[in-house]
Design a protein around this motif. Structure first.
Motif, short mmCIF file in Angstrom:
data_model
loop_
_atom_site.label_atom_id
_atom_site.label_comp_id
_atom_site.label_asym_id
_atom_site.label_seq_id
_atom_site.Cartn_x
_atom_site.Cartn_y
_atom_site.Cartn_z
N GLY A 1 -0.04 -23.16 -4.14
CA GLY A 1 0.38 -22.37 -2.98
C GLY A 1 1.35 -21.26 -3.38
N ILE A 2 2.31 -21.57 -4.27
CA ILE A 2 3.25 -20.55 -4.74
C ILE A 2 2.53 -19.50 -5.58
N ALA A 3 1.60 -19.95 -6.42
CA ALA A 3 0.83 -19.01 -7.24
C ALA A 3 0.03 -18.05 -6.36
N GLY A 4 -0.61 -18.59 -5.31
CA GLY A 4 -1.36 -17.74 -4.39
C GLY A 4 -0.45 -16.77 -3.66
N SER A 5 0.76 -17.20 -3.34
CA SER A 5 1.71 -16.32 -2.66
C SER A 5 2.13 -15.15 -3.56
N ILE A 6 2.33 -15.43 -4.85
CA ILE A 6 2.69 -14.36 -5.80
C ILE A 6 1.59 -13.31 -5.85
N LEU A 7 0.35 -13.77 -5.94
CA LEU A 7 -0.77 -12.84 -5.99
C LEU A 7 -0.89 -12.05 -4.70
N MET A 8 -0.66 -12.69 -3.56
CA MET A 8 -0.75 -11.99 -2.28
C MET A 8 0.31 -10.91 -2.17
N ILE A 9 1.54 -11.22 -2.55
CA ILE A 9 2.62 -10.23 -2.48
C ILE A 9 2.30 -9.03 -3.38
N GLY A 10 1.81 -9.33 -4.58
CA GLY A 10 1.46 -8.25 -5.51
C GLY A 10 0.37 -7.35 -4.96
N LYS A 11 -0.66 -7.95 -4.38
CA LYS A 11 -1.78 -7.17 -3.86
C LYS A 11 -1.39 -6.37 -2.63
N ILE A 12 -0.57 -6.94 -1.76
CA ILE A 12 -0.13 -6.20 -0.57
C ILE A 12 0.73 -5.00 -0.99
N SER A 13 1.65 -5.21 -1.93
CA SER A 13 2.46 -4.09 -2.41
C SER A 13 1.57 -3.04 -3.07
N ASP A 14 0.55 -3.50 -3.78
CA ASP A 14 -0.41 -2.61 -4.42
C ASP A 14 -1.15 -1.78 -3.37
N ALA A 15 -1.55 -2.44 -2.30
CA ALA A 15 -2.27 -1.74 -1.24
C ALA A 15 -1.40 -0.69 -0.57
N ILE A 16 -0.12 -1.01 -0.40
CA ILE A 16 0.79 -0.07 0.26
C ILE A 16 1.00 1.18 -0.58
N ASN A 17 1.08 1.01 -1.91
CA ASN A 17 1.35 2.19 -2.73
C ASN A 17 0.12 3.07 -2.92
N ASP A 18 -1.08 2.56 -2.63
CA ASP A 18 -2.30 3.36 -2.80
C ASP A 18 -2.30 4.64 -1.99
N PRO A 19 -2.13 4.59 -0.64
CA PRO A 19 -2.18 5.84 0.11
C PRO A 19 -1.05 6.79 -0.23
N ILE A 20 0.12 6.25 -0.61
CA ILE A 20 1.24 7.12 -0.97
C ILE A 20 0.92 7.91 -2.24
N ILE A 21 0.45 7.20 -3.27
CA ILE A 21 0.11 7.87 -4.53
C ILE A 21 -1.12 8.75 -4.35
N GLY A 22 -2.07 8.33 -3.50
CA GLY A 22 -3.24 9.16 -3.24
C GLY A 22 -2.87 10.51 -2.66
N VAL A 23 -2.01 10.51 -1.66
CA VAL A 23 -1.56 11.77 -1.04
C VAL A 23 -0.75 12.59 -2.04
N MET A 24 0.12 11.94 -2.80
CA MET A 24 0.94 12.66 -3.78
C MET A 24 0.07 13.31 -4.85
N SER A 25 -1.00 12.62 -5.28
CA SER A 25 -1.88 13.23 -6.28
C SER A 25 -2.66 14.40 -5.69
N ASP A 26 -3.04 14.32 -4.41
CA ASP A 26 -3.69 15.44 -3.76
C ASP A 26 -2.79 16.66 -3.71
N ARG A 27 -1.49 16.44 -3.60
CA ARG A 27 -0.53 17.54 -3.46
C ARG A 27 0.05 18.01 -4.79
N THR A 28 -0.33 17.35 -5.89
CA THR A 28 0.21 17.70 -7.20
C THR A 28 -0.28 19.07 -7.66
#
Length: 466
Positions: free
Chosen positions: A50-77
């Motif tokens: 359960g703890i291992a699954g939670s670590i992976l979930m937190i990592g993936k959610i943070s990963d998902a959040i940074n995708d649109p931010i970096i996507g827009v920033m790369s478009d504007r580079t």
């Protein structure tokens, strides 16, 4: 459509090869994570499922959040190298270092391990996005031709699947050289894969930048993404075909990655085979997918992307159902089903990523802007959110089912029947549900080859009339 402008869209073999190499490093790291990280947390670091699954979930959610931010920033580079390359070049080294740090067991204290793996996981996922998202957004900048994009993606995913196979071969060699010391096994695996993963990113940069810059002679004019992020999201999600591609990709990759995450447990705990057998099964799947990638690419030129996806996924569903019913001792049947699954998994690599550039062309026709970064980032964003939830649920389900985590240095424990049943459900019925939904979405996807030709024709007419 066979006019000089279309011929100009043709890419050389070496350009395609260099572009494909850019996905080798991320593929190696992602594949090692998918196949081994959950298993590493429970059976090497000694964390409850359960703890291992939670670590992976937190990592993936943070990963998902940074995708649109970096996507827009790369478009504007704005940079002499273009919009995408600075991210890849400067992000490659941190990407390798952070990948290695995931495979250290710095303590036996579970609270400390939880905090350590969460922090490293979040930072690694940022580095992964910095490298891989701008790379993926290069596809429509290299060519606009419908079939050429499919060919380009076949090179990309040949390296992707090849990297997956290479990572499994490396893992098997390292595991055989460092028998009886799992902490050292994964430490060496992290070092070797990190080094191999970084170098091809620079090959991609040097091998494709001339072609990209020749297609974008005035990159500052393409940098027309001054709308607020919320407004760009609204425009992207008002593109109907884009929503279908997101759904197809999400369902396909949930099928791939849920199966990959549970496969070590299936091979060791249900089939009662040695741990060394697991990389061989994974190599069988990935090797078949690599071969079929070029077969499907050629076939798609005759029958279209949707038809190829239908054929591959139907075979894949048969394999997933078969894995649920297979019994210990049926090793030959297990390998046969692994081959059949490889037929379908190759379409999950090829088809959705070949569709997304067509959606971007439609958006340009509707809005007059090109926003590759925002489309690629939100495609990956929703996929990662779904995957995070899926991996978390798998970890929780194993925990509830009574899965017994391994104590470092101790023999692998015998699992209760409830845990074995949960493993079988996670490898059979659960991925099958997602694949069936993906088939329905592919059936409804509206951009055919003929529709895309009309989109390009209208875009060229608009440019001529300006």
């Amino acid at each position: 459509m066979n006019n000089p402008s279309m011929q100009a869209q043709k890419l050389s073999f070496w350009t395609k090869l260099a572009y494909g190499a850019g996905d080798l490093g991320p593929a190696i790291c992602a594949n090692v994570q998918v196949f081994f990280l959950l298993y590493f947390f429970t059976n090497v670091a000694g964390l409850p499922a359960g703890i291992a699954g939670s670590i992976l979930m937190i990592g993936k959610i943070s990963d998902a959040i940074n995708d649109p931010i970096i996507g827009v920033m790369s478009d504007r580079t704005v940079h002499p190298w273009g919009r995408r390359y600075p991210w890849m070049v400067f992000g490659a080294i941190p990407f390798g270092i952070l990948f290695f740090l995931q495979w250290i067991v710095p303590s036996t204290n579970q609270s400390f391990l939880f905090g350590y793996y969460v922090i490293i996981g979040v930072l690694f996922n940022i580095a992964y996005t910095v490298v891989n998202l701008p790379y993926a957004a290069l596809t429509p900048e290299l060519t606009q031709e419908y079939n050429e994009r499919t060919s380009l993606n076949s090179f990309r995913f040949a390296f992707s699947i090849g990297g997956s196979i290479l990572s499994l071969v490396i893992a098997q060699l390292i595991f055989s050289l460092f028998k009886g010391n799992p902490i050292q096994q994964y430490l060496v695996l992290g070092i070797v894969c990190a080094i191999i993963a970084v170098l091809p990113i620079y090959w991609c940069f040097f091998g494709t930048r001339k072609r990209t810059l020749s297609n974008n002679k005035k990159p500052e004019e393409d940098n027309n993404t001054n709308l607020p992020i919320v407004e760009q999201i609204r425009v992207a999600f008002s593109n109907g075909p884009f929503l279908f591609v997101i759904g197809i990709y999400l369902c396909s990759w949930l099928g791939v990655q849920l199966t990959a995450s549970i496969l070590p447990y299936f091979v060791v705990n249900w089939m009662k085979l040695p741990e060394a057998t697991f990389p061989q099964v994974a190599i069988t799947v990935q090797g078949t997918a690599l071969i079929m990638l070029f077969v499907w690419s050629l076939l798609s030129k005759k029958v279209g992307k949707k038809a190829v996806y239908f054929m591959g996924v139907c075979l894949w569903i048969i394999a997933q159902i078969g894995l649920f019913f297979i019994q210990p001792g049926q090793v030959g049947l297990m390998y046969f089903l692994a081959v059949i699954a490889g037929f379908g998994i190759s379409t999950a690599y090829l088809v959705p990523w070949s569709m997304i550039p067509d959606v971007i062309d439609l958006d340009e026709l509707n809005t007059g802007q090109r926003r590759e970064g925002i489309f690629y980032s939100f495609m990956v964003f929703l996929q990662k959110i779904g995957l995070a939830i899926g991996l978390f649920l798998v970890g929780i389900a194993l925990d509830i089912a009574g899965f017994i985590e391994n104590i470092p240095g101790q023999p692998t424990p015998t699992q209760p029947e409830s845990a074995l049943f949960a493993i079988r459900v996670a490898i059979g019925p659960l991925p099958t549900i997602f694949l069936v939904v993906g088939l329905l979405l592919a059936y409804l996807y509206p951009i055919t080859r003929e529709v895309h030709d009309q989109i390009l024709l209208q875009l060229r007419e608009r440019k001529v009339n300006k």
